[in-house]
Scaffold this motif. Structure first.
Motif, PDB file in Angstrom:
ATOM      1  N   ASP C 124      57.744  47.731  44.970  1.00  0.00           N
ATOM      2  CA  ASP C 124      57.599  47.209  46.335  1.00  0.00           C
ATOM      3  C   ASP C 124      57.383  48.325  47.352  1.00  0.00           C
ATOM      4  OD1 ASP C 124      57.940  44.688  45.336  1.00  0.00           O
ATOM      5  OD2 ASP C 124      60.053  44.531  45.862  1.00  0.00           O
ATOM      6  N   LEU C 125      57.625  49.558  46.933  1.00  0.00           N
ATOM      7  CA  LEU C 125      57.502  50.683  47.856  1.00  0.00           C
ATOM      8  C   LEU C 125      56.198  51.469  47.652  1.00  0.00           C
ATOM      9  CD1 LEU C 125      61.209  51.937  47.658  1.00  0.00           C
ATOM     10  CD2 LEU C 125      60.177  50.452  49.395  1.00  0.00           C
ATOM     11  N   ILE C 126      55.371  50.994  46.736  1.00  0.00           N
ATOM     12  CA  ILE C 126      54.047  51.611  46.572  1.00  0.00           C
ATOM     13  C   ILE C 126      53.080  50.849  47.476  1.00  0.00           C
ATOM     14  CG2 ILE C 126      52.160  52.129  44.965  1.00  0.00           C
ATOM     15  CD1 ILE C 126      54.263  52.129  42.709  1.00  0.00           C
ATOM     16  N   ASP C 127      52.473  51.562  48.388  1.00  0.00           N
ATOM     17  CA  ASP C 127      51.568  50.891  49.329  1.00  0.00           C
ATOM     18  C   ASP C 127      50.131  51.051  48.855  1.00  0.00           C
ATOM     19  OD1 ASP C 127      53.602  50.169  51.312  1.00  0.00           O
ATOM     20  OD2 ASP C 127      53.832  52.352  51.491  1.00  0.00           O
ATOM     21  N   VAL C 128      49.491  49.940  48.645  1.00  0.00           N
ATOM     22  CA  VAL C 128      48.093  49.969  48.203  1.00  0.00           C
ATOM     23  C   VAL C 128      47.251  49.249  49.244  1.00  0.00           C
ATOM     24  CG1 VAL C 128      46.477  49.466  46.332  1.00  0.00           C
ATOM     25  CG2 VAL C 128      48.901  49.834  45.816  1.00  0.00           C
ATOM     26  N   GLU C 129      46.214  49.912  49.662  1.00  0.00           N
ATOM     27  CA  GLU C 129      45.308  49.294  50.623  1.00  0.00           C
ATOM     28  C   GLU C 129      44.054  48.842  49.872  1.00  0.00           C
ATOM     29  OE1 GLU C 129      42.669  50.782  54.333  1.00  0.00           O
ATOM     30  OE2 GLU C 129      44.600  51.795  54.077  1.00  0.00           O
ATOM     31  N   TYR C 130      43.721  47.585  50.035  1.00  0.00           N
ATOM     32  CA  TYR C 130      42.569  47.023  49.331  1.00  0.00           C
ATOM     33  C   TYR C 130      41.504  46.554  50.324  1.00  0.00           C
ATOM     34  CZ  TYR C 130      45.726  46.375  45.263  1.00  0.00           C
ATOM     35  OH  TYR C 130      46.596  46.540  44.222  1.00  0.00           O
ATOM     36  N   GLU C 131      40.284  46.586  49.876  1.00  0.00           N
ATOM     37  CA  GLU C 131      39.224  45.877  50.600  1.00  0.00           C
ATOM     38  C   GLU C 131      38.777  44.759  49.657  1.00  0.00           C
ATOM     39  OE1 GLU C 131      35.883  48.339  51.747  1.00  0.00           O
ATOM     40  OE2 GLU C 131      34.573  46.581  51.670  1.00  0.00           O
ATOM     41  N   THR C 132      39.051  43.534  50.050  1.00  0.00           N
ATOM     42  CA  THR C 132      38.792  42.440  49.112  1.00  0.00           C
ATOM     43  C   THR C 132      37.305  42.101  49.059  1.00  0.00           C
ATOM     44  OG1 THR C 132      39.219  40.784  50.801  1.00  0.00           O
ATOM     45  CG2 THR C 132      41.085  41.423  49.405  1.00  0.00           C
ATOM     46  N   LEU C 133      36.910  41.594  47.906  1.00  0.00           N
ATOM     47  CA  LEU C 133      35.506  41.276  47.636  1.00  0.00           C
ATOM     48  C   LEU C 133      35.398  39.816  47.208  1.00  0.00           C
ATOM     49  CD1 LEU C 133      34.769  44.477  45.520  1.00  0.00           C
ATOM     50  CD2 LEU C 133      33.924  44.033  47.834  1.00  0.00           C
ATOM     51  N   PRO C 134      34.182  39.253  47.242  1.00  0.00           N
ATOM     52  CA  PRO C 134      34.015  37.861  46.810  1.00  0.00           C
ATOM     53  C   PRO C 134      34.376  37.691  45.330  1.00  0.00           C
ATOM     54  CG  PRO C 134      32.046  38.650  47.938  1.00  0.00           C
ATOM     55  CD  PRO C 134      32.922  39.829  47.724  1.00  0.00           C
ATOM     56  N   VAL C 135      34.731  36.464  44.999  1.00  0.00           N
ATOM     57  CA  VAL C 135      35.333  36.184  43.692  1.00  0.00           C
ATOM     58  C   VAL C 135      34.572  35.071  42.985  1.00  0.00           C
ATOM     59  CG1 VAL C 135      37.397  35.117  42.680  1.00  0.00           C
ATOM     60  CG2 VAL C 135      37.646  36.904  44.409  1.00  0.00           C
ATOM     61  N   VAL C 136      34.455  35.197  41.657  1.00  0.00           N
ATOM     62  CA  VAL C 136      33.956  34.080  40.857  1.00  0.00           C
ATOM     63  C   VAL C 136      34.894  33.908  39.668  1.00  0.00           C
ATOM     64  CG1 VAL C 136      32.337  35.525  39.518  1.00  0.00           C
ATOM     65  CG2 VAL C 136      31.923  33.060  39.737  1.00  0.00           C
ATOM     66  N   THR C 137      35.226  32.665  39.334  1.00  0.00           N
ATOM     67  CA  THR C 137      36.172  32.433  38.246  1.00  0.00           C
ATOM     68  C   THR C 137      35.594  31.536  37.146  1.00  0.00           C
ATOM     69  OG1 THR C 137      37.134  30.490  39.311  1.00  0.00           O
ATOM     70  CG2 THR C 137      38.157  32.605  39.797  1.00  0.00           C
ATOM     71  N   ASP C 138      34.547  30.788  37.471  1.00  0.00           N
ATOM     72  CA  ASP C 138      34.008  29.811  36.524  1.00  0.00           C
ATOM     73  C   ASP C 138      32.879  30.441  35.705  1.00  0.00           C
ATOM     74  OD1 ASP C 138      33.590  26.669  35.975  1.00  0.00           O
ATOM     75  OD2 ASP C 138      31.628  27.640  36.185  1.00  0.00           O
ATOM     76  N   ALA C 139      32.911  30.213  34.394  1.00  0.00           N
ATOM     77  CA  ALA C 139      31.955  30.869  33.493  1.00  0.00           C
ATOM     78  C   ALA C 139      30.514  30.509  33.814  1.00  0.00           C
ATOM     79  CB  ALA C 139      32.272  30.491  32.045  1.00  0.00           C
TER      80      ALA C 139
END
Lengths: 282, 155, 777
Positions: C124-139
């Motif tokens: 919980d003390l590791i800070d990670v900064e993300y830039e989120t990207l579009p997602v696909v889940t269906d084959a």
């Protein structure tokens, strides 16, 4: 699987528990732990302190219809003299190991919309005895459950007992539920209590769970049951009323959509009322 | 802040200093080294960690070690004598009620509690009584037979 | 000594499990043990902008925090893929992802601490900064134009396309058909959920440059190869991989997982033993998932029910990366089985394997073969319904006749043996199908929704042969090894490269050796799962232990017998060809003179005293054998299920389940039945309960046992079982493999029963109460 740190205090009496609650703002009560410990393990909640009320003898006894808040589901399920809906529901919470530790007070104070006992206690018009140490108050079920995981319990208060009326001859109650196949919580739970005098229904109370943010009472179904003989036809007709009576906005998830739950409310209300009527007629 | 707890596990008295947050199952496994009690989930569903606390089957992942202060605990390690197995353990072997063995300790502790409450359970009662214990290997059938077998042995 | 093969010897391994003395990886406690936890991405697709571990490192008890960059700079290679098909695009996957995450659960950092609780606090003390990207889940959506790309360099998210069968014959068959049924079927995504979560412990021994890794693996030897050659790069002779007692695998513990790299790497870094134990929540988002197909199929029928063609197009979800054997599953294991138990000329299948922002997909119990059986058995039922024919009769009409074995299907495999009419007749008799049908008709008249479902299914099992599997994509040969160490007192240790995680090798392999050597099961100890003790090995997957590993034992035993026979001949002063080894009692004697036999003890002890051995013979008695099969096996089955649907709620109750399986000869009937029972319930779970669902953001909605439904003890009635036996010709034991047959057959049996109850063509799994109720509205 690894809760974050918290302090732990063990209360030996209700008064001490109230005192500890006052001393430690932000502390939560620990009875059987079967609502709070799972949340702590997943770190979905964090507490500064837990005040263990699980050993307070007064809270662990059932006296007539007065059920100590720290009575386990197993205790309630095995107790004589309690309304059938209550023992029936208590014997279907979770699994045997959960029922051996989980407490009725802990469960209702957590007020999960899918849990079984709030629905039953609402149908039975139970009274919730609340203490703040020196002061106490009694809240009827209809006012106890106020929202999603919300109850009438205020900061510094603890639930000490739940009171239900013994079922007199001519009164019967029952609980029926559609279980979530994974968690076994109620996707739809229905509880009914009916009284028959001279072959006619003179009193009826119906509540459902799993559908709205908190246990919900159906006035229309109960109303439609009055003055009937509680035959299959009248129960079926009355049960239909819940479908339109329920609010527009129902709970739904991947296991059961809101539409399905709405449809099932009728089915399970009918089942609960039918079983309650059969018990009342015995 | 830590707490000192005293409890009896499999007939042996223990006194330990623990953090309040320590789960009973971690206490048994990591502090006492009683690794027979397994952990299979983190949502109190699978029953792998079932032990007896003051005679009742409970999920040791949903009890804090501090809550067990003063309690009498029995784990799978307390079921057999050094020379002979408990009738339930024998029955699980005879009926092939275990494969990978991981759910087995919890299953046996749950079954033992079940049989104490009901000496002659029906198949349906056994299936209901074990619904809090998950097994992925056996399909449960031989577990049910093992409990039936043990009920006869223990009668 | 009576033969033990074919008898239900009680399991040798049971006492330790029953007493709570199993040696599961998580039970291991080493002096100075440290505890590792993995920081995982909460996003399904994101760029890692920054990782700041300052706060975590300041926490007392934290020993270190490591990122993907640290591992790469520290020499770790990407996780290799052990199967490759033509034109397969294999993206790079690291144990900890250095710059981008592609599914919820992808590891970004590891923390090691003095306790498991502190390690968890530190996450919980590791800070990670993300830039989120579009997602696909269906084959299927992943392959559509404009879909977000999981890997920028891989167009249309397609890892590979794969075809099998004869396109023209299939087209001809469809043209020839009187009716063609077309159906889209979704084979839902499964989470394996062995009850033991994965775990890994590593201990670096600096003075000796020696690494020991304990891991929850079904195949420690290949894991050691991959660790040594690709990921950890510690020389193989300095690396010992131990898979101690493993609490179930079901395929999910075949693969080389990131933690098997991280844990030993950190152990070497901090020079202390390190333990990582997965929580169940982590298991849901890191253990390879199974199935997840979208399929469009056409099956052609003549009026009389003869199947003329099957055409299949499938989009197979591979998840975010290719797991170790990912491309084996939806290719040969799937399309190779779509002929089922039927003689169909025109079969053609095409698979698009796509990347999505989900957990990688690989083998789960059955692996490809359940997808095939589900497809074929559902299509036949739909066809029978359209033809208004009894689905049982349609199956019967199309079975490959017993006289045509070995049978070459149009989709690569050659079925070794079977009698499909016999197995079906047996299950029909066992179930009293006629009576079942009559009672069903009565119940239906009374308005009850009772359904009867059939399935017949084959499994292709017993992998290798190595030449075959390597020619179609395997990076490793699929033989197995066994060694028998005979001690001077005549006791034996059997070392096998096969691995038991519930299958009972310590019993069945001892049975095989006992019969081959004429000694007691109790005189044999079986050792498996330790590269430091077992010479070589491939491991346990695809129901191959008995066929391949068991046969290696047979071969090693033959070498022991031969050496003993030569010793006996020398000591009895007889010509070697006149001396026989008697497998019934472990003695050797001159033909016709069993009264003057050399006992097993005599001969074993002579190899120790070494004073009365034939000229030139080496002392000692330890023989090793490798077995590489010459052919595959085709276990087969016929199951009948009866269900009743609650018309008010849609809930399904299973009323009867009858299963007859042909797994060839049986080494231990109790254990084989146990495998089948467990397999059946696993497959029923898929039909009715199990399904991993993602939301549009790539969050796993069914990410805990509170939301992912699995079979519990009250799901099934007592399953009624029977057996037919057509021995496998490709191995001396005649065994075919029993680990997956139940799962493969049970899913379609239940689905077909529910469709029969509802009198409809098709519903996708899982057949939840709501889905059925909706269909009834």
């Amino acid at each position: 699987m690894y809760p974050s740190s918290f302090e732990y205090y063990r209360a030996e009496s209700v008064r001490e528990a109230a005192k500890l609650l006052k001393q430690h703002p932000g502390a939560k009560l620990l009875a059987g732990g079967h609502s709070i410990i799972p949340l702590l393990k997943l770190r979905q909640t964090e507490v500064s302190a837990l005040i263990d009320i699980g050993r307070i003898a007064d809270l662990r006894a059932i006296n007539g219809g007065m059920i100590g808040a720290c009575c386990t589901y197993a205790q309630v399920a095995a107790a004589g003299g309690l309304p059938a809906a209550l023992t029936e529901a208590a014997s279907h919470v979770g699994d045997p190991a959960v029922r051996a530790r989980g407490t009725i007070g802990g469960g209702v104070a957590h007020a999960d919309p899918a849990s079984d006992l709030p629905t039953v206690l609402l149908a039975l018009n139970a009274k919730f005895h609340i203490s703040k140490g020196r002061t106490a108050r009694v809240v009827p079920a209809i006012k106890f459950f106020t929202g999603l995981y919300e109850t009438a319990l205020k900061e510094g208060e603890l639930l000490v007992a739940i009171e239900v009326d013994a079922e007199a001859r001519g009164t019967g109650s029952a609980y029926a539920k559609l279980e979530n196949p994974a968690s076994r919580y109620a996707m739809v739970g229905a509880a009914a209590s009916v009284t028959i005098v001279n072959g006619v229904c003179t009193d009826a109370s119906v509540a459902v769970g799993g559908l709205t943010t908190h246990a919900w009472r159906s006035k229309r179904v109960a109303g439609a049951l009055l003055e009937t003989t509680l035959d299959a036809d009248s129960i079926s007709k009355a049960s239909k009323r819940i479908v339109k009576e329920l609010p527009d906005d129902l709970l739904g998830d991947m296991h059961a959509s809101a539409d399905y739950r709405r449809a099932m409310s009728q089915v399970f209300v009918e089942r609960a009322v039918t079983a309650a009527a059969a018990r009342a007629k015995k | 802040m830590t707490h000192t707890i005293s409890l009896t596990v499999n007939g042996k008295a223990h006194c330990s200093v623990v953090e309040p947050r320590l789960l009973l199952v971690h206490y048994l496994r990591d502090v006492l080294g009683l690794t027979g009690t397994n952990i299979g989930c983190d949502t109190s569903q699978c029953g792998s960690c079932t032990v007896h606390l003051d005679g009742e089957a409970v999920k040791a992942c949903t009890v804090l070690a501090v809550q067990a202060d003063g309690a009498t605990i029995k784990t799978i390690e307390g079921m057999a004598s050094p020379t002979s197995l408990h009738p339930l353990q024998e029955a699980f072997r005879e009926e092939h009620g275990l494969q990978c063995g991981y759910c087995t300790p919890g299953m046996i502790m749950a079954a033992d509690a079940l049989l104490r409450h009901n000496h002659k359970p029906s198949e349906a009662q056994i299936r209901q009584g074990l619904e809090g214990n998950m097994c992925r290997c056996t399909g449960y059938q031989n577990i049910v037979k093992a409990v039936q077998n043990a009920a006869l042995k223990m009668a | 000594m009576a033969k033990t093969v074919g008898t239900s010897v009680k399991r040798v391994e049971d006492p330790r499990f029953l007493r709570g003395q199993g040696t599961y990886t998580a039970n291991l406690q080493l002096p100075g043990m440290t505890h590792l936890a993995v920081k995982r991405s909460p996003h399904a697709h994101a760029i890692i902008k920054r990782i700041d571990a300052t706060r975590a490192l300041a926490l007392p008890g934290v020993l270190g925090v490591f990122t993907g960059k640290d591992l790469i700079e520290g020499g770790c290679g990407p996780l290799p893929v052990g199967w490759s098909v033509p034109n397969q695009k294999t993206p790079e996957r690291h144990a900890l992802m250095p710059d981008r995450v592609r599914h919820v659960g992808d590891g970004v950092a590891a923390v090691v601490a003095e306790s498991s609780y502190i390690a968890r606090d530190a996450l919980d003390l590791i800070d990670v900064e993300y830039e989120t990207l579009p997602v696909v889940t269906d084959a299927r959506k992943a392959a559509a134009p404009g879909a977000p790309l999981v890997h920028q360099a891989i167009a249309n998210n397609i890892s590979y396309e794969w075809e099998l069968g004869d396109k023209q014959a299939c087209a001809d068959g469809l043209a020839e058909a009187h009716i063609v049924v077309e159906q889209e079927l979704i084979n839902s995504r499964l989470v394996p959920n062995a009850i033991e979560p994965r775990a890994c412990v590593a201990q670096w021994n600096a003075p000796d440059d020696q690494m020991t890794i304990w891991t929850t693996s079904q195949n420690p030897h290949p894991i050691r190869v991959l660790l040594s050659a690709f990921t950890l790069k510690i020389p193989e002779h300095k690396l010992r991989v131990i898979a101690p007692d493993v609490g179930g695998g079901f395929g999910s513990k075949i693969f080389h997982y990131p933690e098997e790299v991280i844990v030993p790497w950190v152990s070497r870094k901090i020079n202390r033993p390190v333990k990582w134990v997965s929580t169940r929540s982590e298991a849901f988002i890191t253990d390879s998932h199974g199935r997840d197909h979208v399929t469009v199929a056409k099956m052609g029928f003549k009026r009389d029910g003869t199947i003329t063609a099957l055409q299949v197009t499938t989009w197979a979800n591979q998840g975010a990366y290719l797991s170790t054997f990912a491309s084996l599953i939806p290719t040969i294991l799937y399309l190779g089985c779509i002929s089922g138990m039927y003689k169909v000329k025109g079969i053609f299948g095409h698979v698009f394997a796509t990347f999505t922002n989900t957990v990688p997909v690989d083998a789960v119990r059955g692996a490809g073969r359940p997808e095939a059986a589900y497809l074929v058995e559902r299509m036949i039922d739909i066809g029978a319904r359209r033809l208004k024919k009894d689905p049982w009769e349609v199956r019967h009409k199309n079975f490959i006749p017993a006289s045509e074995f070995p049978y070459q299907t149009p989709v690569a495999f050659n079925y070794d043996s079977g009698d499909y009419h016999a197995i079906c007749d047996k299950v029909a008799t066992l179930a009293d199908l006629k009576g079942m049908r009559e009672r069903q008709a009565e119940a239906r008249k009374a308005g009850r929704l009772v359904g009867i479902g059939f399935s017949t299914a084959i499994e292709i099992s017993g992998y290798g042969p190595s030449k075959v599997v390597t020619s179609i994509g395997s990076a490793l040969g699929m033989w197995e090894s066994a060694a028998l160490r005979v001690y001077p007192t005549g006791k034996v240790t059997l070392f096998t490269g096969s691995h038991s995680h519930g299958q009972g090798h310590e019993t069945t392999f001892a049975q095989i050796a006992a019969d081959e050597l004429g000694i007691a099961v109790s005189d044999i100890e079986v050792v498996h799962g330790d590269t430091g003790r077992v010479q070589q090995g491939v491991g346990t997957f695809g129901s191959r232990s008995g066929t391949v590993g068991g046969t290696a034992v047979v071969k090693a035993a033959a070498k022991v017998r031969e050496k003993m026979r030569r010793i006996a001949a020398h000591q009895l002063e007889a010509a070697e060809e006149d001396v026989v080894f008697d497998q019934s009692n472990g003695t050797a004697y001159v033909k016709g003179s069993p009264d003057k036999a050399k006992t097993f003890f005599d001969m074993a002890f002579s190899t120790f005293t070494a004073n009365h051995l034939p000229a030139g013979m080496e002392p000692g008695l330890e023989e090793q054998a490798f077995f590489d099969p010459t052919g595959l096996t085709a276990p087969n089955s016929a199951h009948i299920a009866q269900v009743e649907v609650d018309p008010a709620t849609g809930e399904v109750q299973i009323q009867r389940y009858v299963a007859v399986d042909d797994v060839g000869n049986v080494i231990n009937p109790m254990i084989v039945e146990g495998q089948l029972l467990g397999g059946i319930v696993h497959g029923v779970g898929q039909a009715l309960l199990e399904c991993a669902r993602y939301d549009s953001n790539g969050q796993l909605l069914s990410g805990s046992m509170m939301d992912y439904a699995m079979p519990r003890s009250n799901l099934m009635p007592m399953i009624e079982t029977g057996r037919t036996v057509t021995p496998a010709p490709s191995n001396p034991l005649g065994v075919k493999g029993a680990g997956e047959m139940g799962t493969i057959a049970s899913t379609p049996a239940i689905c077909n029963a529910v469709m029969d109850a509802l009198q409809i063509d098709h519903l996708d799994m899982p057949l939840t109460a709501e889905r059925i109720w909706q269909a009834m509205q």
